[in-house]
Design a protein around this motif. Structure first.
Motif, mmCIF file in Angstrom:
data_model
loop_
_atom_site.group_PDB
_atom_site.id
_atom_site.type_symbol
_atom_site.label_atom_id
_atom_site.label_comp_id
_atom_site.label_asym_id
_atom_site.label_seq_id
_atom_site.Cartn_x
_atom_site.Cartn_y
_atom_site.Cartn_z
ATOM 1 N N LEU A 94 0.814 -1.212 0.000
ATOM 2 C CA LEU A 94 0.000 0.000 0.000
ATOM 3 C C LEU A 94 0.849 1.264 0.000
ATOM 4 N N SER A 95 2.104 1.161 -0.417
ATOM 5 C CA SER A 95 3.025 2.298 -0.353
ATOM 6 C C SER A 95 2.650 3.413 -1.321
ATOM 7 N N HIS A 96 1.783 3.150 -2.264
ATOM 8 C CA HIS A 96 1.387 4.176 -3.226
ATOM 9 C C HIS A 96 0.319 5.129 -2.668
ATOM 10 N N LEU A 97 -0.277 4.794 -1.543
ATOM 11 C CA LEU A 97 -1.322 5.633 -0.967
ATOM 12 C C LEU A 97 -0.744 6.907 -0.364
ATOM 13 N N PRO A 98 -1.509 7.990 -0.397
ATOM 14 C CA PRO A 98 -1.011 9.231 0.212
ATOM 15 C C PRO A 98 -0.976 9.107 1.727
ATOM 16 N N PRO A 99 -0.092 9.850 2.390
ATOM 17 C CA PRO A 99 -0.030 9.776 3.852
ATOM 18 C C PRO A 99 -1.299 10.340 4.484
ATOM 19 N N SER A 100 -1.600 9.884 5.671
ATOM 20 C CA SER A 100 -2.758 10.378 6.407
ATOM 21 C C SER A 100 -2.525 11.828 6.827
ATOM 22 N N THR A 101 -3.589 12.595 6.794
ATOM 23 C CA THR A 101 -3.508 13.982 7.232
ATOM 24 C C THR A 101 -3.615 14.031 8.759
ATOM 25 N N PRO A 102 -3.195 15.136 9.372
ATOM 26 C CA PRO A 102 -3.356 15.248 10.828
ATOM 27 C C PRO A 102 -4.810 15.070 11.280
ATOM 28 N N GLU A 103 -5.760 15.547 10.491
ATOM 29 C CA GLU A 103 -7.172 15.381 10.840
ATOM 30 C C GLU A 103 -7.573 13.906 10.815
ATOM 31 N N GLU A 104 -7.082 13.166 9.814
ATOM 32 C CA GLU A 104 -7.374 11.734 9.741
ATOM 33 C C GLU A 104 -6.748 10.990 10.921
ATOM 34 N N ILE A 105 -5.555 11.385 11.299
ATOM 35 C CA ILE A 105 -4.880 10.750 12.436
ATOM 36 C C ILE A 105 -5.655 11.010 13.714
ATOM 37 N N ARG A 106 -6.098 12.257 13.908
ATOM 38 C CA ARG A 106 -6.912 12.580 15.084
ATOM 39 C C ARG A 106 -8.185 11.741 15.113
ATOM 40 N N ALA A 107 -8.825 11.577 13.942
ATOM 41 C CA ALA A 107 -10.046 10.768 13.865
ATOM 42 C C ALA A 107 -9.765 9.310 14.216
ATOM 43 N N MET A 108 -8.636 8.768 13.750
ATOM 44 C CA MET A 108 -8.286 7.383 14.072
ATOM 45 C C MET A 108 -8.032 7.211 15.564
ATOM 46 N N VAL A 109 -7.383 8.204 16.175
ATOM 47 C CA VAL A 109 -7.106 8.150 17.614
ATOM 48 C C VAL A 109 -8.417 8.168 18.395
ATOM 49 N N ARG A 110 -9.337 9.050 18.001
ATOM 50 C CA ARG A 110 -10.649 9.107 18.672
ATOM 51 C C ARG A 110 -11.419 7.806 18.484
ATOM 52 N N GLN A 111 -11.368 7.254 17.259
ATOM 53 C CA GLN A 111 -12.077 6.008 16.971
ATOM 54 C C GLN A 111 -11.517 4.850 17.804
ATOM 55 N N ALA A 112 -10.225 4.918 18.135
ATOM 56 C CA ALA A 112 -9.606 3.888 18.971
ATOM 57 C C ALA A 112 -9.962 4.065 20.440
ATOM 58 N N GLY A 113 -10.675 5.136 20.758
ATOM 59 C CA GLY A 113 -11.104 5.361 22.132
ATOM 60 C C GLY A 113 -10.065 6.056 22.991
ATOM 61 N N LEU A 114 -9.070 6.663 22.366
ATOM 62 C CA LEU A 114 -8.027 7.355 23.122
ATOM 63 C C LEU A 114 -8.364 8.838 23.256
ATOM 64 N N ASP A 115 -8.062 9.386 24.400
ATOM 65 C CA ASP A 115 -8.227 10.813 24.649
ATOM 66 C C ASP A 115 -6.874 11.348 25.085
ATOM 67 N N LEU A 116 -6.056 11.742 24.106
ATOM 68 C CA LEU A 116 -4.690 12.166 24.379
ATOM 69 C C LEU A 116 -4.617 13.665 24.641
ATOM 70 N N PRO A 117 -3.795 14.075 25.596
ATOM 71 C CA PRO A 117 -3.538 15.505 25.769
ATOM 72 C C PRO A 117 -2.890 16.056 24.494
ATOM 73 N N ASP A 118 -2.992 17.348 24.281
ATOM 74 C CA ASP A 118 -2.501 17.960 23.048
ATOM 75 C C ASP A 118 -1.024 17.662 22.794
ATOM 76 N N GLU A 119 -0.206 17.689 23.841
ATOM 77 C CA GLU A 119 1.226 17.427 23.670
ATOM 78 C C GLU A 119 1.475 16.011 23.132
ATOM 79 N N LEU A 120 0.776 15.019 23.687
ATOM 80 C CA LEU A 120 0.935 13.641 23.202
ATOM 81 C C LEU A 120 0.345 13.477 21.805
ATOM 82 N N MET A 121 -0.762 14.164 21.527
ATOM 83 C CA MET A 121 -1.357 14.087 20.189
ATOM 84 C C MET A 121 -0.381 14.628 19.153
#
Length: 76
Positions: A9-36
């Motif tokens: 899957l190396s041809h796919l574009p990298p995830s955006t910061p918004e997509e990463i935040r959404a994945m973190v929320r979907q995983a049930g994590l609530d990270l402080p801003d520094e860790l995010m």
């Protein structure tokens, strides 16, 4: 000679910061801003590594998943 289709899957574009935040929320994590911010900074390296793994192989083809009892010497 025709080029073979990609098996990773190396041809796919990298995830955006918004997509990463959404994945973190979907995983049930609530990270402080520094860790995010650290997670967002580290994610592209992890994602690139994972995307290079060929997808066309079965688990049985991977050496870590192969068990051959005939190779074990008797008495061990």
């Amino acid at each position: 000679m025709a080029s073979e289709p990609r098996t990773d899957l190396s041809h796919l574009p990298p995830s955006t910061p918004e997509e990463i935040r959404a994945m973190v929320r979907q995983a049930g994590l609530d990270l402080p801003d520094e860790l995010m911010q650290q997670f967002i900074a580290a994610w592209p390296n992890y994602e690139a590594m994972i995307r290079r793994i060929p997808r066309s192989r079965s688990y049985a083809e991977e050496p870590a998943h192969v068990f051959r009892p005939a190779r074990i010497p008797a008495g061990e």
